[in-house]
Design a protein around this motif. Structure first.
Motif, PDB file in Angstrom:
ATOM      1  N   ARG A  34     -26.741   9.582  82.523  1.00  0.00           N
ATOM      2  CA  ARG A  34     -26.902   9.974  83.932  1.00  0.00           C
ATOM      3  C   ARG A  34     -25.834  10.965  84.396  1.00  0.00           C
ATOM      4  NH1 ARG A  34     -23.926   7.286  87.699  1.00  0.00           N
ATOM      5  NH2 ARG A  34     -22.475   5.738  86.907  1.00  0.00           N
ATOM      6  N   THR A  35     -24.691  10.994  83.716  1.00  0.00           N
ATOM      7  CA  THR A  35     -23.590  11.867  84.133  1.00  0.00           C
ATOM      8  C   THR A  35     -23.618  13.236  83.452  1.00  0.00           C
ATOM      9  OG1 THR A  35     -22.192  10.876  82.445  1.00  0.00           O
ATOM     10  CG2 THR A  35     -22.072   9.924  84.653  1.00  0.00           C
ATOM     11  N   ILE A  36     -24.589  13.464  82.556  1.00  0.00           N
ATOM     12  CA  ILE A  36     -24.708  14.783  81.920  1.00  0.00           C
ATOM     13  C   ILE A  36     -24.992  15.818  83.010  1.00  0.00           C
ATOM     14  CG2 ILE A  36     -26.103  16.202  80.337  1.00  0.00           C
ATOM     15  CD1 ILE A  36     -26.660  13.606  78.752  1.00  0.00           C
ATOM     16  N   LYS A  37     -24.310  16.939  82.931  1.00  0.00           N
ATOM     17  CA  LYS A  37     -24.486  17.976  83.958  1.00  0.00           C
ATOM     18  C   LYS A  37     -25.689  18.867  83.621  1.00  0.00           C
ATOM     19  CE  LYS A  37     -19.923  18.149  85.929  1.00  0.00           C
ATOM     20  NZ  LYS A  37     -19.776  16.755  85.717  1.00  0.00           N
ATOM     21  N   ASP A  38     -26.382  19.297  84.654  1.00  0.00           N
ATOM     22  CA  ASP A  38     -27.482  20.242  84.480  1.00  0.00           C
ATOM     23  C   ASP A  38     -26.904  21.565  83.975  1.00  0.00           C
ATOM     24  OD1 ASP A  38     -30.488  20.838  85.497  1.00  0.00           O
ATOM     25  OD2 ASP A  38     -29.226  22.600  85.794  1.00  0.00           O
ATOM     26  N   PRO A  39     -27.597  22.226  83.039  1.00  0.00           N
ATOM     27  CA  PRO A  39     -27.060  23.488  82.491  1.00  0.00           C
ATOM     28  C   PRO A  39     -26.871  24.599  83.519  1.00  0.00           C
ATOM     29  CG  PRO A  39     -28.861  22.657  81.127  1.00  0.00           C
ATOM     30  CD  PRO A  39     -28.814  21.814  82.359  1.00  0.00           C
ATOM     31  N   GLU A  40     -27.659  24.600  84.602  1.00  0.00           N
ATOM     32  CA  GLU A  40     -27.574  25.702  85.574  1.00  0.00           C
ATOM     33  C   GLU A  40     -27.029  25.296  86.937  1.00  0.00           C
ATOM     34  OE1 GLU A  40     -30.988  28.886  84.400  1.00  0.00           O
ATOM     35  OE2 GLU A  40     -31.604  27.276  85.726  1.00  0.00           O
ATOM     36  N   LYS A  41     -26.872  24.009  87.162  1.00  0.00           N
ATOM     37  CA  LYS A  41     -26.430  23.550  88.481  1.00  0.00           C
ATOM     38  C   LYS A  41     -25.177  22.695  88.335  1.00  0.00           C
ATOM     39  CE  LYS A  41     -31.137  23.346  90.345  1.00  0.00           C
ATOM     40  NZ  LYS A  41     -31.931  23.656  89.145  1.00  0.00           N
ATOM     41  N   PRO A  42     -24.420  22.523  89.418  1.00  0.00           N
ATOM     42  CA  PRO A  42     -23.219  21.682  89.324  1.00  0.00           C
ATOM     43  C   PRO A  42     -23.547  20.180  89.363  1.00  0.00           C
ATOM     44  CG  PRO A  42     -23.433  22.555  91.537  1.00  0.00           C
ATOM     45  CD  PRO A  42     -24.555  23.152  90.725  1.00  0.00           C
ATOM     46  N   ASN A  43     -24.819  19.851  89.495  1.00  0.00           N
ATOM     47  CA  ASN A  43     -25.219  18.453  89.641  1.00  0.00           C
ATOM     48  C   ASN A  43     -25.416  17.759  88.301  1.00  0.00           C
ATOM     49  OD1 ASN A  43     -26.623  20.373  91.664  1.00  0.00           O
ATOM     50  ND2 ASN A  43     -26.347  18.484  92.801  1.00  0.00           N
ATOM     51  N   THR A  44     -25.396  16.407  88.358  1.00  0.00           N
ATOM     52  CA  THR A  44     -25.702  15.628  87.161  1.00  0.00           C
ATOM     53  C   THR A  44     -27.217  15.468  87.054  1.00  0.00           C
ATOM     54  OG1 THR A  44     -25.675  13.503  88.302  1.00  0.00           O
ATOM     55  CG2 THR A  44     -23.559  14.303  87.426  1.00  0.00           C
ATOM     56  N   LEU A  45     -27.658  15.048  85.870  1.00  0.00           N
ATOM     57  CA  LEU A  45     -29.095  14.821  85.667  1.00  0.00           C
ATOM     58  C   LEU A  45     -29.600  13.700  86.578  1.00  0.00           C
ATOM     59  CD1 LEU A  45     -29.485  15.174  81.789  1.00  0.00           C
ATOM     60  CD2 LEU A  45     -29.692  16.921  83.569  1.00  0.00           C
ATOM     61  N   GLU A  46     -28.743  12.723  86.866  1.00  0.00           N
ATOM     62  CA  GLU A  46     -29.141  11.647  87.780  1.00  0.00           C
ATOM     63  C   GLU A  46     -29.314  12.183  89.210  1.00  0.00           C
ATOM     64  OE1 GLU A  46     -27.639   7.173  88.712  1.00  0.00           O
ATOM     65  OE2 GLU A  46     -26.135   8.740  88.978  1.00  0.00           O
TER      66      GLU A  46
END
Length: 121
Positions: free
Chosen positions: A27-39
């Protein structure tokens, strides 16, 4: 697949606990294009993690579904790879008995681990 019996079944009480652990890891993996996490982006979600009954070789199989933020997302493959690599690294650490034994020889680390896993009465 995640772990053989010596790593998985001794560590996790049941499939629900294994599912929750997998979710906490990805859940804490970051999105490749955004500063957000996958969760935060609802790319991964608890219901998307399925744990099968252990195989005859006592191997737990974990299936992770994820939902890219847009249809035909060009980064879906990269996100899937990030999830897989993170789980594989954790799996290697959990199943590496020598690494675990060496880590537990470090008095400071051993004390921290013992405090973390201490069961409260």
């Amino acid at each position: 697949s995640l772990g053989k019996s010596e790593g998985t079944n001794d560590v996790f009480k049941d499939n629900v606990e294994l599912r929750d652990t997998v979710y906490d890891l990805i859940r804490t993996i970051k999105d490749p294009e955004k500063p957000n996490t996958l969760e935060e982006l609802s790319v991964v979600y608890e219901e998307g993690i399925k744990v099968s009954e252990p195989t005859s070789g006592k191997i737990n199989v974990v299936r992770v579904e994820f939902n890219p933020t847009v249809p035909h997302c060009s980064l879906a493959t990269l996100i899937g790879l990030c999830i897989r690599i993170k789980l594989e690294r954790i799996n290697k650490q959990v199943n590496d008995k020598e690494r675990i034994a060496a880590a537990m020889e470090n008095p400071n680390l051993k004390e921290m681990v013992e405090n973390c896993i201490l069961e409260e009465d």
